[in-house]
Write a protein that holds these residues in place. Structure first.
Motif, PDB file in Angstrom:
ATOM      1  N   VAL A 205       0.856  -1.186   0.000  1.00  0.00           N
ATOM      2  CA  VAL A 205       0.000   0.000   0.000  1.00  0.00           C
ATOM      3  C   VAL A 205       0.889   1.232   0.000  1.00  0.00           C
ATOM      4  N   ALA A 206       0.557   2.209  -0.821  1.00  0.00           N
ATOM      5  CA  ALA A 206       1.347   3.432  -0.901  1.00  0.00           C
ATOM      6  C   ALA A 206       1.317   4.191   0.422  1.00  0.00           C
ATOM      7  N   GLU A 207       2.398   4.900   0.678  1.00  0.00           N
ATOM      8  CA  GLU A 207       2.530   5.673   1.916  1.00  0.00           C
ATOM      9  C   GLU A 207       1.358   6.629   2.116  1.00  0.00           C
ATOM     10  N   HIS A 208       0.779   7.095   1.022  1.00  0.00           N
ATOM     11  CA  HIS A 208      -0.323   8.057   1.075  1.00  0.00           C
ATOM     12  C   HIS A 208      -1.512   7.530   1.887  1.00  0.00           C
ATOM     13  N   TYR A 209      -1.717   6.198   1.895  1.00  0.00           N
ATOM     14  CA  TYR A 209      -2.874   5.614   2.565  1.00  0.00           C
ATOM     15  C   TYR A 209      -2.547   5.081   3.960  1.00  0.00           C
ATOM     16  N   LEU A 210      -1.357   5.300   4.440  1.00  0.00           N
ATOM     17  CA  LEU A 210      -0.927   4.702   5.704  1.00  0.00           C
ATOM     18  C   LEU A 210      -1.835   5.091   6.866  1.00  0.00           C
ATOM     19  N   ALA A 211      -2.272   6.346   6.910  1.00  0.00           N
ATOM     20  CA  ALA A 211      -3.095   6.807   8.032  1.00  0.00           C
ATOM     21  C   ALA A 211      -4.522   6.272   7.960  1.00  0.00           C
ATOM     22  N   GLU A 212      -4.929   5.745   6.804  1.00  0.00           N
ATOM     23  CA  GLU A 212      -6.314   5.306   6.640  1.00  0.00           C
ATOM     24  C   GLU A 212      -6.503   3.803   6.802  1.00  0.00           C
ATOM     25  N   ILE A 213      -5.514   3.029   6.418  1.00  0.00           N
ATOM     26  CA  ILE A 213      -5.692   1.581   6.463  1.00  0.00           C
ATOM     27  C   ILE A 213      -5.519   1.075   7.891  1.00  0.00           C
ATOM     28  N   LYS A 214      -6.436   0.212   8.331  1.00  0.00           N
ATOM     29  CA  LYS A 214      -6.445  -0.295   9.696  1.00  0.00           C
ATOM     30  C   LYS A 214      -6.675  -1.805   9.686  1.00  0.00           C
ATOM     31  N   ARG A 215      -6.251  -2.433  10.781  1.00  0.00           N
ATOM     32  CA  ARG A 215      -6.552  -3.857  10.945  1.00  0.00           C
ATOM     33  C   ARG A 215      -8.056  -4.047  11.085  1.00  0.00           C
ATOM     34  N   GLY A 216      -8.546  -5.135  10.492  1.00  0.00           N
ATOM     35  CA  GLY A 216      -9.974  -5.423  10.554  1.00  0.00           C
ATOM     36  C   GLY A 216     -10.761  -4.896   9.370  1.00  0.00           C
ATOM     37  N   MET A 217     -10.135  -4.071   8.511  1.00  0.00           N
ATOM     38  CA  MET A 217     -10.833  -3.562   7.332  1.00  0.00           C
ATOM     39  C   MET A 217     -11.177  -4.702   6.372  1.00  0.00           C
ATOM     40  N   SER A 218     -12.313  -4.574   5.713  1.00  0.00           N
ATOM     41  CA  SER A 218     -12.749  -5.597   4.773  1.00  0.00           C
ATOM     42  C   SER A 218     -11.868  -5.598   3.529  1.00  0.00           C
ATOM     43  N   VAL A 219     -11.589  -6.795   3.025  1.00  0.00           N
ATOM     44  CA  VAL A 219     -10.751  -6.974   1.839  1.00  0.00           C
ATOM     45  C   VAL A 219     -11.500  -7.852   0.844  1.00  0.00           C
ATOM     46  N   ASN A 220     -11.504  -7.423  -0.406  1.00  0.00           N
ATOM     47  CA  ASN A 220     -12.124  -8.191  -1.475  1.00  0.00           C
ATOM     48  C   ASN A 220     -11.028  -8.656  -2.425  1.00  0.00           C
ATOM     49  N   VAL A 221     -10.967  -9.969  -2.670  1.00  0.00           N
ATOM     50  CA  VAL A 221      -9.879 -10.554  -3.464  1.00  0.00           C
ATOM     51  C   VAL A 221     -10.467 -11.323  -4.639  1.00  0.00           C
ATOM     52  N   THR A 222      -9.837 -11.150  -5.812  1.00  0.00           N
ATOM     53  CA  THR A 222     -10.228 -11.920  -6.994  1.00  0.00           C
ATOM     54  C   THR A 222      -8.991 -12.535  -7.638  1.00  0.00           C
ATOM     55  N   ASN A 223      -9.207 -13.571  -8.461  1.00  0.00           N
ATOM     56  CA  ASN A 223      -8.127 -14.256  -9.156  1.00  0.00           C
ATOM     57  C   ASN A 223      -8.616 -14.667 -10.538  1.00  0.00           C
ATOM     58  N   VAL A 224      -7.707 -14.626 -11.511  1.00  0.00           N
ATOM     59  CA  VAL A 224      -8.098 -14.923 -12.893  1.00  0.00           C
ATOM     60  C   VAL A 224      -8.629 -16.334 -13.043  1.00  0.00           C
ATOM     61  N   ALA A 225      -8.233 -17.240 -12.171  1.00  0.00           N
ATOM     62  CA  ALA A 225      -8.681 -18.631 -12.292  1.00  0.00           C
ATOM     63  C   ALA A 225     -10.174 -18.765 -12.007  1.00  0.00           C
ATOM     64  N   TYR A 226     -10.749 -17.824 -11.233  1.00  0.00           N
ATOM     65  CA  TYR A 226     -12.158 -17.915 -10.847  1.00  0.00           C
ATOM     66  C   TYR A 226     -12.986 -16.739 -11.347  1.00  0.00           C
ATOM     67  N   GLY A 227     -12.453 -15.983 -12.306  1.00  0.00           N
ATOM     68  CA  GLY A 227     -13.219 -14.913 -12.926  1.00  0.00           C
ATOM     69  C   GLY A 227     -13.648 -13.849 -11.933  1.00  0.00           C
ATOM     70  N   ASN A 228     -14.973 -13.622 -11.856  1.00  0.00           N
ATOM     71  CA  ASN A 228     -15.518 -12.558 -11.018  1.00  0.00           C
ATOM     72  C   ASN A 228     -15.902 -13.026  -9.618  1.00  0.00           C
ATOM     73  N   VAL A 229     -15.475 -14.207  -9.229  1.00  0.00           N
ATOM     74  CA  VAL A 229     -15.781 -14.697  -7.881  1.00  0.00           C
ATOM     75  C   VAL A 229     -15.005 -13.877  -6.861  1.00  0.00           C
ATOM     76  N   ASP A 230     -15.714 -13.369  -5.856  1.00  0.00           N
ATOM     77  CA  ASP A 230     -15.095 -12.556  -4.810  1.00  0.00           C
ATOM     78  C   ASP A 230     -14.792 -13.413  -3.590  1.00  0.00           C
ATOM     79  N   PHE A 231     -13.589 -13.235  -3.063  1.00  0.00           N
ATOM     80  CA  PHE A 231     -13.191 -13.875  -1.811  1.00  0.00           C
ATOM     81  C   PHE A 231     -13.040 -12.771  -0.763  1.00  0.00           C
ATOM     82  N   ILE A 232     -13.765 -12.896   0.328  1.00  0.00           N
ATOM     83  CA  ILE A 232     -13.828 -11.835   1.320  1.00  0.00           C
ATOM     84  C   ILE A 232     -12.942 -12.179   2.514  1.00  0.00           C
ATOM     85  N   GLY A 233     -12.154 -11.196   2.955  1.00  0.00           N
ATOM     86  CA  GLY A 233     -11.306 -11.370   4.136  1.00  0.00           C
ATOM     87  C   GLY A 233     -11.169 -10.054   4.866  1.00  0.00           C
TER      88      GLY A 233
END
Length: 352
Positions: A205-233
């Motif tokens: 993550v760029a230094e610009h976002y350091l003050a905003e990103i926190k532990r526990g924030m929602s993350v959405n992950v995708t991979n080319v093997a599964y197209g538009n399937v979202d993996f939430i973490g």
């Protein structure tokens, strides 16, 4: 010759003046030229509305096993037992392999027998000591022998235990690198063990976002093997140091991977949602920048347009927040702004 040159210069100047006058006339004609006086100009409009202002970070990351180790031989000897089924799930403590342990077994048995005999002699001396028939020095010497043998036995048992290789945690075995009966050296890799039920994603993550990103924030992950399937973490850890070259910081997120669809080493597209708040928004295409100010064309009730200055706030791809200058429900021009000027009558095409 001088007169000819003078006349030529005057002709050029007159021609230039006529050309500039023509350009000025064309500009004064405005967008209505060629359409007839007062002909409506076709434009696309949209209503100003309140929508969720979603700000997010997009980055590329790599998949990592939650726990990952190489199973190696702790000593040099023959493999007398090998329980490696590639891809098999094992539990913590399960036996993966066993090295030749005959000598260690014999050593443990020998020391156990010696310890038993020494303890029997110690008990006899302690009984004699109660009747004061033996010296205290003999009793102390025997106690020392027992303690020494006990320590040697503990070392022998530890060495014997090292020859049995067990799974340090629950996980899945990787590819088998050796065969049963092979002679292996200390440090030889037998296989790998990965905890895949939880997958970690490492991204920057760029230094610009350091003050905003926190532990526990929602993350959405995708991979080319599964197209538009979202993996939430969610964000699980943030590094304490920034890379001095890229001025970015490493971040870890964890995903539930009980279905084993994601694997360590995968290239993953990561989206971290920083904020999701309602805001008055318009399309970026409607903006008319002039120096340090922003303007839009507002549609009046008689289908004429007027230019109005607005104050903008945050931007997201394709959209911009309006802090002042517009009200919800007002109609603005989003396409065709280069064809109109204040007071022009418009024809709404593709109003949204």
């Amino acid at each position: 010759m001088t007169k000819i040159h003078s006349r030529l210069i005057w002709v050029i100047l007159i021609a230039l003046a006529v050309f500039l006058g023509y350009l000025y006339w064309q500009q004064q004609q405005g967008p209505t030229s060629g359409r007839g006086a007062g002909a409506p100009v076709a434009v696309s409009t949209a209503e100003v509305s309140v929508k969720p202002m979603i700000r997010k970070i997009t980055s590329l990351g790599s998949g990592l096993a939650n726990n990952s180790v190489q199973i190696v031989a702790p000593a040099s000897d023959f493999l007398i037992e090998l329980n490696i089924q590639e891809g098999k799930q094992v539990k913590a403590g399960d036996i993966i392999a066993r090295l030749n342990n005959i000598q260690q077994l014999a050593r443990v048995a020998e020391l156990s027998a010696v310890l038993t005999d020494q303890r029997r002699q110690l008990d006899r001396l302690q009984n004699l000591a109660t009747t004061q028939a033996t010296a205290q020095s003999l009793l102390d010497e025997q106690q020392t022998r027992v303690n020494t043998t006990l320590a040697q036995l503990d070392i022998a048992k530890a060495q014997l235990n090292e020859l049995t290789i067990r799974a340090p945690f629950d996980g899945y075995l990787g590819l088998r690198q050796v065969s049963q009966g092979a002679y292996v050296n200390t440090g030889t890799v037998l296989t790998t063990l990965d905890d895949l039920n939880t997958l970690k994603v490492e991204f920057s993550v760029a230094e610009h976002y350091l003050a905003e990103i926190k532990r526990g924030m929602s993350v959405n992950v995708t991979n080319v093997a599964y197209g538009n399937v979202d993996f939430i973490g969610e964000v699980s850890a943030i590094d304490t140091r920034l890379d001095p070259v890229t001025r970015s910081i490493r971040v870890h997120a964890t995903l539930d991977n009980s279905d084993l669809r994601l694997r360590p080493g995968m290239l993953l597209k990561v989206n971290v949602e920083l904020a999701n708040t309602p805001a008055l928004q318009i399309s970026e295409r409607a903006l008319i920048p002039q120096q340090n100010k922003q303007f839009v064309f507002v549609v009046n009730s008689d289908n004429t347009v007027s230019q109005r200055e607005i104050e903008v706030g945050q931007r997201i791809p394709g959209w911009v927040e309006v802090l002042s200058g517009l009200e919800e429900g007002e109609e603005i021009v989003v396409e065709g702004i280069q064809k109109i000027r204040p007071g022009v009558v418009i024809n709404k095409v593709g109003a949204r």
